[in-house]
Design a protein around this motif. Structure first.
Motif, PDB file in Angstrom:
ATOM      1  N   LYS A  97     -20.830   5.106   3.134  1.00 31.14           N
ATOM      2  CA  LYS A  97     -21.435   3.861   3.608  1.00 31.14           C
ATOM      3  C   LYS A  97     -20.681   2.629   3.136  1.00 31.14           C
ATOM      4  O   LYS A  97     -20.456   1.685   3.901  1.00 31.14           O
ATOM      5  CB  LYS A  97     -22.899   3.796   3.175  1.00 31.14           C
ATOM      6  N   THR A  98     -20.289   2.610   1.866  1.00 34.85           N
ATOM      7  CA  THR A  98     -19.587   1.429   1.356  1.00 34.85           C
ATOM      8  C   THR A  98     -18.212   1.273   2.001  1.00 34.85           C
ATOM      9  O   THR A  98     -17.744   0.151   2.219  1.00 34.85           O
ATOM     10  CB  THR A  98     -19.443   1.507  -0.171  1.00 34.85           C
ATOM     11  N   TYR A 156     -14.533  -1.076  -2.501  1.00 34.87           N
ATOM     12  CA  TYR A 156     -15.523  -0.332  -1.718  1.00 34.87           C
ATOM     13  C   TYR A 156     -15.496   1.177  -1.928  1.00 34.87           C
ATOM     14  O   TYR A 156     -16.163   1.901  -1.207  1.00 34.87           O
ATOM     15  CB  TYR A 156     -15.320  -0.646  -0.230  1.00 34.87           C
ATOM     16  N   ALA A 215     -23.910  -6.101  -1.791  1.00 34.78           N
ATOM     17  CA  ALA A 215     -24.741  -4.920  -2.041  1.00 34.78           C
ATOM     18  C   ALA A 215     -23.879  -3.680  -2.222  1.00 34.78           C
ATOM     19  O   ALA A 215     -24.138  -2.843  -3.087  1.00 34.78           O
ATOM     20  CB  ALA A 215     -25.722  -4.726  -0.888  1.00 34.78           C
ATOM     21  N   ALA A 216     -22.825  -3.553  -1.398  1.00 36.86           N
ATOM     22  CA  ALA A 216     -21.932  -2.391  -1.507  1.00 36.86           C
ATOM     23  C   ALA A 216     -21.225  -2.377  -2.857  1.00 36.86           C
ATOM     24  O   ALA A 216     -21.154  -1.344  -3.531  1.00 36.86           O
ATOM     25  CB  ALA A 216     -20.920  -2.424  -0.369  1.00 36.86           C
ATOM     26  N   TYR A 249     -23.666  -1.609  -5.699  1.00 38.57           N
ATOM     27  CA  TYR A 249     -24.051  -0.197  -5.698  1.00 38.57           C
ATOM     28  C   TYR A 249     -23.012   0.649  -6.427  1.00 38.57           C
ATOM     29  O   TYR A 249     -23.351   1.496  -7.265  1.00 38.57           O
ATOM     30  CB  TYR A 249     -24.209   0.291  -4.260  1.00 38.57           C
ATOM     31  N   GLN A 265     -23.061  -0.101 -10.259  1.00 35.57           N
ATOM     32  CA  GLN A 265     -24.236   0.471 -10.911  1.00 35.57           C
ATOM     33  C   GLN A 265     -24.126   1.987 -11.006  1.00 35.57           C
ATOM     34  O   GLN A 265     -24.487   2.591 -12.016  1.00 35.57           O
ATOM     35  CB  GLN A 265     -25.498   0.063 -10.144  1.00 35.57           C
ATOM     36  N   LEU A 266     -23.590   2.601  -9.963  1.00 36.44           N
ATOM     37  CA  LEU A 266     -23.413   4.059  -9.972  1.00 36.44           C
ATOM     38  C   LEU A 266     -22.448   4.456 -11.066  1.00 36.44           C
ATOM     39  O   LEU A 266     -22.668   5.423 -11.801  1.00 36.44           O
ATOM     40  CB  LEU A 266     -22.901   4.524  -8.608  1.00 36.44           C
TER      41      LEU A 266
END
Length: 501
Positions: free
Chosen positions: A108-109, A133, A470-471, A474, A477-478
């Motif tokens: 998705k990213t 990304y 947001a990408a 994410y 954070q992951l």
């Protein structure tokens, strides 16, 4: 020429040459063809090339196919993890980009990056980089290993850095423990009839006879080229680099989890982090710089005042056929593309898998020859694209390398379609569906190099700012939640048996 295996069952096989390629083959056959009698003939007078100490994710899958854990082999080979490659200064402006290994976690990213890369090539002034990304790029930036503390919903793709000689030694021990025979001797002559090798004569006068032979004799190509006279197809008119220098340097702390490929006046240099040292090298064109000048440039750029330099000559190209009669060529005896994308062991591993299928009569030689030819040519095209898209003109080398790359019609067609701003994804699907490099790889290279027609003005859709943020959030954070730093703790973890590969 259509080549078939003999109709009788293959019961014995001799591998001419050790090194990483020969012992990878022996180890795989020992695991997957346990009833096959395998002998490796390794000359004590021929040193291992050892030019490549990095891999693609294929090595991860290859070692898993042997049924071994990372903690079984990585410490013995001074190995570290590899999340991708930093390409520095390839446009001559001290800029760069990161080419990560793509995994399903990026699905998705990565789409956000693809949208922005397409907007850029169609006229947007917004500049974005692939490293924002992809999870592997975030890990590389934080010098983290791709080893999650908690299970992930999808597996990660990663490669390794390793000491090539130690890997060959480890694979040798693995093979010998499973019944592979080892003869340390030099082959003085080859007895053959038409397209069939009958026996190999050793310096002692002893003859080694087998039903089938694997040529892992390196650039020498004793069986496939010198004995069976299969033509060699040179790529020297397209890929100008034909030489390399390798020098060992001090270990980097904390240990990076990525390779660096840094552009130089007459080629590029690598920086590969191992657990005990750092491998430095310079791949260059001998038509544009002498070996002494290249060594001086490498020492200055990498700050290497001491340590011996290993000078290497590279035979860039491929055999017209890797299977001929009862001979299968692998490793340097089969093909070689400069190690810009660390593809040598990927080609070797894939070749060995095809050899297994050939011996099991699941695949014919003609199909294997075609598949391996397509693979090598696909790698060549992708490597050439780095030179074709470079904006450097500061030395004659970079001018000549660009011209040579753009003279390849198929590559020029791909780059033209990218610059024109059309549907690049549809074009790739139609014209490169069998390429070893998939959509994310092309976007990372062409977008990372900022290859475009600055006059192109087409309607474009740029990813909304909140989607970009947001990408990126994410991925960060992951990384923070699931991954550990690649420091001394990693080596301790590898030396323990507390986790599985």
């Amino acid at each position: 020429m259509k080549t078939h295996l003999p109709t009788k069952t293959i019961q014995s096989l001799t591998i001419l040459g050790g090194g990483t390629a020969g012992w990878m083959c022996a180890a795989y056959l020992a695991k997957h063809q346990p009833t096959l009698s395998v002998t490796v003939i390794e000359s004590p007078h021929i040193a291992s090339i050892g030019i490549g100490e990095g891999s693609t994710p294929h090595l991860q899958h290859f070692m898993q196919s042997l049924g071994v854990k990372e903690c079984d082999w990585m410490p013995a080979c001074q190995a570290s993890y590899k999340t991708g490659i930093y390409f520095d200064n390839w446009n001559g402006d001290n800029s760069g980009y990161f080419h990560p290994f793509f995994s399903e976690m990026d699905a998705k990213t990565a789409e956000v990056y693809f949208v922005n890369a397409n907007a850029r090539r169609r006229g947007s002034e917004y500049i974005d980089k692939p490293e924002h990304y992809f999870l592997a790029a975030v890990l590389a930036d934080k010098q983290q290993a791709p080893i999650p503390q908690q299970p992930l919903p999808r597996a990660l793709e990663f490669g390794y850095h390793f000491d090539a000689q130690k890997l060959a030694q480890w694979l040798s021990a693995f093979s010998l423990a499973r019944g592979v025979k080892h003869r340390q001797s030099t082959v003085t002559s080859v007895q053959h009839d038409s397209q069939t090798v009958i026996a190999l004569t050793l310096e002692s006068g002893e003859q080694i006879k087998s039903d089938f032979y694997v040529d892992a004799s390196g650039f020498n190509g004793l069986l496939i080229e010198k004995t069976l006279e299969v033509p060699f197809i040179s790529f020297s008119d397209q890929l100008l680099n034909d030489s390399a220098i390798a020098i060992a340097g001090d270990k980097i702390t904390p240990l990076p989890s990525s390779t660096a490929a840094i552009a130089m006046p007459c080629g590029w240099r690598w920086q590969i982090p191992l657990q005990s040292r750092t491998g430095h090298g310079y791949v260059y064109s001998s038509a544009h710089i002498s070996a002494q000048q290249a060594e001086a440039q490498l020492r200055q750029a990498a700050q290497l005042d001491t340590g011996p330099a290993k000078h290497l000559t590279m035979k860039v190209g491929m055999m017209a056929r890797c299977v001929e009669g009862n001979v299968f060529a692998i490793g340097l005896a089969q093909s070689f593309i400069e190690p810009l994308e660390a593809t040598a062991l990927m080609v070797t591993g894939y070749s060995i898998e095809l050899l297994h299928r050939l011996l099991s009569q699941q695949l014919e030689a003609q199909a294997i020859n075609q598949q391996l030819s397509d693979l090598v040519l696909g790698i060549k095209e992708y490597v050439l694209a780095h030179y074709a898209t470079s904006k450097r003109t500061d030395t004659q080398y970079w001018q000549d390398a660009k011209v040579a790359a753009l003279n390849v019609r198929e590559l020029d067609a791909l780059l033209t379609h990218w610059r024109d701003g059309g549907d690049f994804d549809a074009w790739l699907h139609q014209h490169r569906s069998q390429s070893p490099y998939i959509r994310p790889s092309w976007y990372c290279l062409l977008g990372g190099m900022d290859h475009r027609d600055s006059c192109c003005q087409m309607p474009f859709e740029q990813a909304p700012t909140h989607i970009e943020l947001a990408a990126k959030a994410y991925l960060t954070q992951l990384s923070d939640k699931h991954f550990i730093a690649h420091t001394k703790a990693l080596q301790q973890l590898l030396l323990s048996d507390q986790r599985s590969a």
